[in-house]
Design an enzyme around this catalytic site. Structure first.
Site, mmCIF file in Angstrom:
data_model
loop_
_atom_site.group_PDB
_atom_site.id
_atom_site.type_symbol
_atom_site.label_atom_id
_atom_site.label_comp_id
_atom_site.label_asym_id
_atom_site.label_seq_id
_atom_site.Cartn_x
_atom_site.Cartn_y
_atom_site.Cartn_z
ATOM 1 C CG ASP A 31 -41.416 27.968 -25.065
ATOM 2 O OD1 ASP A 31 -40.595 27.183 -24.556
ATOM 3 O OD2 ASP A 31 -42.344 28.513 -24.412
ATOM 4 N N GLY A 92 -33.805 24.640 -13.537
ATOM 5 C CA GLY A 92 -34.994 25.369 -13.989
ATOM 6 C C GLY A 92 -35.881 24.578 -14.934
ATOM 7 C CD GLN A 93 -36.132 18.738 -17.048
ATOM 8 O OE1 GLN A 93 -35.177 18.391 -16.363
ATOM 9 N NE2 GLN A 93 -36.685 17.971 -17.965
ATOM 10 C CB SER A 94 -41.037 24.102 -15.974
ATOM 11 O OG SER A 94 -41.030 24.411 -17.342
ATOM 12 C CG HIS A 99 -37.375 20.691 -23.321
ATOM 13 N ND1 HIS A 99 -37.793 19.982 -22.216
ATOM 14 C CD2 HIS A 99 -37.253 21.971 -22.911
ATOM 15 C CE1 HIS A 99 -37.926 20.799 -21.187
ATOM 16 N NE2 HIS A 99 -37.598 22.024 -21.573
ATOM 17 C CG HIS A 101 -35.298 26.023 -23.962
ATOM 18 N ND1 HIS A 101 -36.522 26.628 -23.788
ATOM 19 C CD2 HIS A 101 -35.161 25.142 -22.939
ATOM 20 C CE1 HIS A 101 -37.101 26.141 -22.707
ATOM 21 N NE2 HIS A 101 -36.299 25.230 -22.162
HETATM 22 P P1 AMP Z 1 -38.142 24.060 -19.229
HETATM 23 O O1 AMP Z 1 -38.422 25.082 -18.180
HETATM 24 O O2 AMP Z 1 -36.694 24.054 -19.677
HETATM 25 O O3 AMP Z 1 -38.613 22.691 -18.816
HETATM 26 O O4 AMP Z 1 -38.944 24.504 -20.510
HETATM 27 C C1 AMP Z 1 -40.247 24.096 -20.791
HETATM 28 C C2 AMP Z 1 -40.756 25.011 -21.850
HETATM 29 O O5 AMP Z 1 -41.908 24.433 -22.405
HETATM 30 C C3 AMP Z 1 -41.169 26.414 -21.359
HETATM 31 O O6 AMP Z 1 -40.412 27.386 -22.053
HETATM 32 C C4 AMP Z 1 -42.649 26.488 -21.684
HETATM 33 O O7 AMP Z 1 -43.047 27.774 -22.111
HETATM 34 C C5 AMP Z 1 -42.781 25.448 -22.782
HETATM 35 N N1 AMP Z 1 -44.111 24.845 -22.929
HETATM 36 C C6 AMP Z 1 -44.860 24.289 -21.957
HETATM 37 N N2 AMP Z 1 -45.994 23.802 -22.461
HETATM 38 C C7 AMP Z 1 -45.944 24.040 -23.802
HETATM 39 C C8 AMP Z 1 -46.823 23.773 -24.885
HETATM 40 N N3 AMP Z 1 -48.008 23.153 -24.701
HETATM 41 N N4 AMP Z 1 -46.447 24.158 -26.131
HETATM 42 C C9 AMP Z 1 -45.274 24.797 -26.323
HETATM 43 N N5 AMP Z 1 -44.412 25.072 -25.339
HETATM 44 C C10 AMP Z 1 -44.730 24.704 -24.095
#
Ligand code: AMP
Length: 113
Positions: A31, A92-94, A99, A101
Site C-alpha cells: 500500500d 470506507g472504500q476509496s 481488494h 488489505h
Molecule cells: P480502500 O480505502 O479500502 O479502498 O483502500 C484503498 C487503498 O489503496 C488505500 O489504503 C490506499 O492507500 C491504497 N492506494 C491507493 N492508490 C495506490 C497506489 N497507487 N499504490 C498503492 N496503494 C494505493
C-alpha cells in the site's frame, strides 16, 4: 477508451507499485500509504468494483489463500494479522476495484473505527 481505474493500471504495469505477486489473475503490492508495518493489497486483475459485485467464489478463495501465504512470507502469521475488505461508502472504500488489505506487524483494536 483506456480504463481509468488505478488498480487496473497497476495490474497492467502502467503505474509503478511495489509488486510482491503478479500471477495470471491476481496482483499483490504494498500500500502507498501503509497503516501498519506490513500493509499489502491483494487485487484481482479483472476489474470488479467491490465485494458487492464479486461472484467468482473460486477467485475470492484464492485471494484469501494468497493473503495467508503472504502473511507467512512476511513473518506476521505467528503474531497475527488482519484482512479487511472495505465495501462501499460506509465501509470506507476509496478505490473502486475489489481488494483485500493484509495488515500486520502491530496489534489492532476491535471494534474498528
Ligand atoms: P480502500 O480505502 O479500502 O479502498 O483502500 C484503498 C487503498 O489503496 C488505500 O489504503 C490506499 O492507500 C491504497 N492506494 C491507493 N492508490 C495506490 C497506489 N497507487 N499504490 C498503492 N496503494 C494505493
Amino acid at each position: 477508451m483506456a480504463e481509468p481505474c488505478i488498480f487496473c493500471k497497476i495490474a497492467r504495469g502502467e503505474v509503478p507499485a511495489q509488486m510482491i505477486v503478479n500471477n495470471k489473475e491476481i496482483v499483490a503490492f504494498r500500500d502507498l500509504n501503509p497503516q501498519a508495518p506490513v500493509h499489502i493489497l491483494i487485487v484481482p486483475k479483472k476489474h470488479v468494483a467491490s465485494l458487492d459485485d464479486a461472484n467468482d467464489s473460486d477467485l475470492l478463495g484464492r485471494m484469501m489463500v494468497l493473503a495467508a501465504a503472504l502473511a507467512r512470507q512476511e513473518k506476521i502469521a505467528r503474531s497475527g494479522y488482519r484482512t479487511v475488505v472495505n465495501t462501499g461508502r460506509d465501509g470506507g472504500q476509496s478505490v473502486d476495484h475489489l481488494h483485500i488489505h493484509l495488515l500486520g506487524g502491530r496489534p489492532f483494536t476491535w471494534p474498528p473505527g
